[in-house]
Enzyme design. Sequence first.
Site, PDB file in Angstrom:
ATOM      1  N   ASP A  98      12.935   8.799 -20.224  1.00  0.00           N
ATOM      2  CA  ASP A  98      12.577  10.199 -20.418  1.00  0.00           C
ATOM      3  C   ASP A  98      11.165  10.232 -21.012  1.00  0.00           C
ATOM      4  O   ASP A  98      10.708   9.237 -21.594  1.00  0.00           O
ATOM      5  CB  ASP A  98      13.592  10.851 -21.366  1.00  0.00           C
TER       6      ASP A  98
ATOM      7  N   ASP B 128       9.259  13.366 -22.761  1.00  0.00           N
ATOM      8  CA  ASP B 128       9.042  14.109 -24.002  1.00  0.00           C
ATOM      9  C   ASP B 128       9.977  13.623 -25.096  1.00  0.00           C
ATOM     10  O   ASP B 128      11.189  13.613 -24.918  1.00  0.00           O
ATOM     11  CB  ASP B 128       9.285  15.605 -23.763  1.00  0.00           C
TER      12      ASP B 128
ATOM     13  N   ASP C 203      15.944  10.829 -25.492  1.00  0.00           N
ATOM     14  CA  ASP C 203      16.046  11.385 -26.837  1.00  0.00           C
ATOM     15  C   ASP C 203      17.041  12.544 -26.909  1.00  0.00           C
ATOM     16  O   ASP C 203      17.317  13.035 -27.994  1.00  0.00           O
ATOM     17  CB  ASP C 203      14.674  11.859 -27.346  1.00  0.00           C
TER      18      ASP C 203
HETATM   19 MG   LIG Z   1      13.096  14.240 -24.017  1.00  0.00          MG
END
Ligand SMILES: [Mg+2]
Length: 359
Positions: free
Chosen positions: A26, A28, A225
């Site tokens: 991922d 961000d 995240d």
């Molecule tokens: Mg993310």
Amino acid sequence: MTEDVRTATGASKERLDAVYDTALLDLDGVVYAGGEAVAHAVDSLATAREGGMHLAYVTNNALRPPSAVAAHLSELGVPADDADVITSAQAVARLIADEQPKGARVLLIGGEGLRQALVERGLVPVDSADDEPAAVAQGYGGPDFPWSRFAEAGYAVRAGVPWYASNADLTIPSGRGIAPGNGAAVEVVRIASGGEPKVAGKPLPPMHRETILRTGAKRPLVVGDRLDTDIEGAHAGGVDSLLVLTGVTDVAALLRAVPEHRPTYVGRDLRELLVGHEAPRAEGDGAWVCGGARACVRDGELVLEQGGAGSGQGAREGDGVAMLDGLRVLCAAAWSEGGERGFGGEIAGAVEALGTGGA
Ligand SMILES: [Mg+2]
């Protein structure tokens, strides 16, 4: 494939970048945040790549085409080719191409990334509901996206045109805080049209399928995240996952996670891609141990009996590793006690005892 409810993080004797052939990263909160590289991301990814791991970047953000994302990554010191970037725009374009006639007109409600993805699948983007589109494609259009575009989508969807959305993330992180994401824009069209879109992005299967098709990964590791996109998407695809604490998920949310949100491994940041992971062991008395850490649930309260950042030998790196062992035993104690519904007891004392270990 049915899977037992995960009650503890997993074990890997070997470092993760040696065990898995491809990291599905991922962006961000994992590689960058607010335009800047996340701490330890650049060095860790360089090491993993030098060791032969293939790195792929998987984003629900449909605004930018892969070339723009790859250029941004390269600027940050994470060299990436266009083909290493997989977006929800690509996933939704394939979904539309699979379900609609070849060369169909598609009402484009989104940005350049979505436009390019539609064209790549032989679809023809159009601007107006009056252009007799066979489908509506909606993706994040950026902060200055005109309100009139949502009206256009509403006219078509209310008239019965099939509606597709790149992703349904309600929010998007910006340099100044949390902003409305494509999921919020989808709600606007839903209110106006009464329709229901088919969604492609994480955690849903079209995104996972797109990722596997484009990377050819045989033994992928999802690195993310967010529990409800990255980790849930890994569960849905039957793939192992590493949650890093550099983005939106904090320790409290991880401890309270329901089964489909529980990652295989936990890490402070991308450094944990380069090491083996020890799994906690259940002791006979209901406590869990890992390294020097020990945790249990006592009278409904999660308790870290030993370990945590404060118990390290003084070195900052040692503190971080002690924190990880503490996190692993806390997850095991909370997840096994919480079962299918997640842990609902007290956690504040345990989170404080764990500390952040210089993460
Ligand atoms: Mg993310």
